[in-house]
Design a protein around this motif. Structure first.
Motif, PDB file in Angstrom:
ATOM      1  N   GLN A 151      13.618  -7.024  45.959  1.00  0.00           N
ATOM      2  CA  GLN A 151      13.434  -5.604  46.258  1.00  0.00           C
ATOM      3  C   GLN A 151      14.657  -5.005  46.961  1.00  0.00           C
ATOM      4  OE1 GLN A 151      10.518  -3.890  45.295  1.00  0.00           O
ATOM      5  NE2 GLN A 151      10.336  -5.854  44.231  1.00  0.00           N
ATOM      6  N   PRO A 202       5.119  -1.214  49.786  1.00  0.00           N
ATOM      7  CA  PRO A 202       4.863  -0.284  48.677  1.00  0.00           C
ATOM      8  C   PRO A 202       3.574  -0.638  47.938  1.00  0.00           C
ATOM      9  CG  PRO A 202       6.680  -1.782  48.159  1.00  0.00           C
ATOM     10  CD  PRO A 202       6.338  -2.023  49.585  1.00  0.00           C
ATOM     11  N   LYS A 203       3.060   0.325  47.192  1.00  0.00           N
ATOM     12  CA  LYS A 203       1.783   0.144  46.494  1.00  0.00           C
ATOM     13  C   LYS A 203       1.846  -0.954  45.438  1.00  0.00           C
ATOM     14  CE  LYS A 203       0.175   4.863  47.253  1.00  0.00           C
ATOM     15  NZ  LYS A 203      -0.157   6.174  46.641  1.00  0.00           N
ATOM     16  N   TYR A 204       3.028  -1.218  44.915  1.00  0.00           N
ATOM     17  CA  TYR A 204       3.158  -2.219  43.854  1.00  0.00           C
ATOM     18  C   TYR A 204       3.341  -3.642  44.407  1.00  0.00           C
ATOM     19  CZ  TYR A 204       8.099  -1.371  44.941  1.00  0.00           C
ATOM     20  OH  TYR A 204       9.291  -1.208  45.584  1.00  0.00           O
ATOM     21  N   THR A 205       3.200  -3.820  45.728  1.00  0.00           N
ATOM     22  CA  THR A 205       3.353  -5.145  46.332  1.00  0.00           C
ATOM     23  C   THR A 205       2.338  -6.117  45.729  1.00  0.00           C
ATOM     24  OG1 THR A 205       4.116  -4.164  48.407  1.00  0.00           O
ATOM     25  CG2 THR A 205       3.307  -6.433  48.511  1.00  0.00           C
ATOM     26  N   PRO A 206       2.753  -7.314  45.316  1.00  0.00           N
ATOM     27  CA  PRO A 206       1.810  -8.275  44.732  1.00  0.00           C
ATOM     28  C   PRO A 206       0.711  -8.679  45.716  1.00  0.00           C
ATOM     29  CG  PRO A 206       4.088  -8.959  44.372  1.00  0.00           C
ATOM     30  CD  PRO A 206       4.146  -7.806  45.315  1.00  0.00           C
ATOM     31  N   ASP A 207      -0.443  -9.045  45.184  1.00  0.00           N
ATOM     32  CA  ASP A 207      -1.578  -9.442  46.019  1.00  0.00           C
ATOM     33  C   ASP A 207      -1.262 -10.659  46.871  1.00  0.00           C
ATOM     34  OD1 ASP A 207      -3.014  -7.387  44.938  1.00  0.00           O
ATOM     35  OD2 ASP A 207      -4.103  -8.633  43.484  1.00  0.00           O
ATOM     36  N   TRP A 216      10.709 -12.424  46.810  1.00  0.00           N
ATOM     37  CA  TRP A 216      10.246 -11.125  46.319  1.00  0.00           C
ATOM     38  C   TRP A 216      10.918  -9.993  47.102  1.00  0.00           C
ATOM     39  CZ3 TRP A 216       7.430  -7.092  48.562  1.00  0.00           C
ATOM     40  CH2 TRP A 216       7.028  -6.076  47.665  1.00  0.00           C
TER      41      TRP A 216
END
Length: 317
Positions: free
Chosen positions: A106, A68-73, A102
């Motif tokens: 989710q 997903p777009k909100y995945t941490p760097d 993480w």
């Protein structure tokens, strides 16, 4: 969302929520289990593009490939071109405890890595046979696993075995990198056919379900860029069982229900890890590959047979 606690820099939220009505497990049970098994699970997942099955509150479970777009760097990903959708898919690489926690937060319950590493997912590191019974008759699938073991031995190969976490069994055969993927697929078909030939009254390679006649399906289609539920992965099924590595000698002594997110950690005590129990990578015998090349690819053969049967049904008497 209420933060319940923080582990390895990951905020864990809503830990007391049930995973699903049938799971008999909360999100906390999932997180605690995955954290407890991380030392064994991470080597199985490392470097392999990962598909997860997530179950969000009030929603139907879904398989997720693209992160997903909100995945941490700090979550490592790898891009792979998806020919079917004509787009680049960014898969997670679960190489460390932080990423695993993480994903658990989710509500990623199941972990399905590719058989090949990220550098080339079409170069499988293992040949896999998936034994799928028609019902919950585990003694029957254990008996067919014995046939697979015999077929391997007759071919000069050895493998490791685990419960699938569902009804069946996965047999993994580590292989070297000498055989291209088409040869690996051919050898897999050959082994399935040899297992079936030892006792066709209980084993079948019939891809079409109605042709299996209550026998255990020896599935030889897990090749190429395929994924398989990882050893130690929970499964989103009643009781939340896990895919559990066993010894060949234990086949008749256990049932898949023996290993759940509640019991598996204790059951692992004193056992070697999946990686440790795996034989050394083996070269596939040329004669096995050659035999496999004479066997039609199951999905293709089933597609043609399905079309033939559809034409026959439409044909007037």
């Amino acid at each position: 969302m209420a933060v319940s606690e923080n582990r390895a820099g990951v905020d864990l939220t809503n830990l007391d929520e049930q995973l699903s009505p049938e799971a008999d497990a909360t999100k906390r049970h999932l997180v605690d289990y995955l954290d407890g098994v991380a030392e064994r699970l991470l080597p199985v997942l490392a470097g392999r593009p990962l598909t997860v099955l997530r179950v969000l509150r009030g929603q139907k479970a879904f398989m997720q490939k693209n992160v997903p777009k909100y995945t941490p760097d700090w979550v490592r990903t790898t891009p792979i071109w998806a020919a079917a959708s004509q787009r680049e898919v960014h898969y997670a690489l679960c190489d460390d405890r932080r990423t695993l926690l993480w994903l658990a937060n989710q509500r990623a319950v199941e972990y399905h890595p590719t058989l090949g590493l990220a550098g080339d997912i079409y170069r499988p590191s293992h040949l896999v046979l998936d034994l799928d019974p028609p019902d919950d008759d585990f003694p029957k699938v254990a008996a067919v696993a014995r046939l697979v073991h015999q077929a391997l031995t007759d071919s000069g190969l050895s493998g490791a075995v685990k419960t699938s976490g569902a009804k069946g069994i996965h047999v993994f055969v580590p292989i070297d990198d000498s055989a291209p993927v088409d040869d690996v697929a051919a050898a897999t078909r050959a082994l399935a056919a040899r297992a079936e030939a030892i006792d066709p009254t209980i084993a079948t390679t019939a891809f079409i379900v109605e042709d299996r006649a209550g026998k255990v399906f020896v599935d030889s289609t897990r090749a190429g860029g395929a994924t398989v539920a990882a050893a130690y992965s929970p499964r989103l099924r009643p009781g939340t069982p896990v895919s559990f590595p066993i010894e060949w000698a234990e086949l008749e002594l256990i049932t898949p229900q023996d290993f759940t997110v509640h019991t598996a950690l204790d059951a692992l005590e004193g056992r070697p890890s999946w990686v440790q129990s795996m034989p050394q990578p083996q070269r596939l015998p040329t004669e096995l590959i050659e035999f496999g090349r004479t066997i039609p690819v199951a999905r293709v053969a089933a597609m043609h047979e399905g079309k033939r049967r559809a034409r026959a049904r439409r044909r007037p008497d």
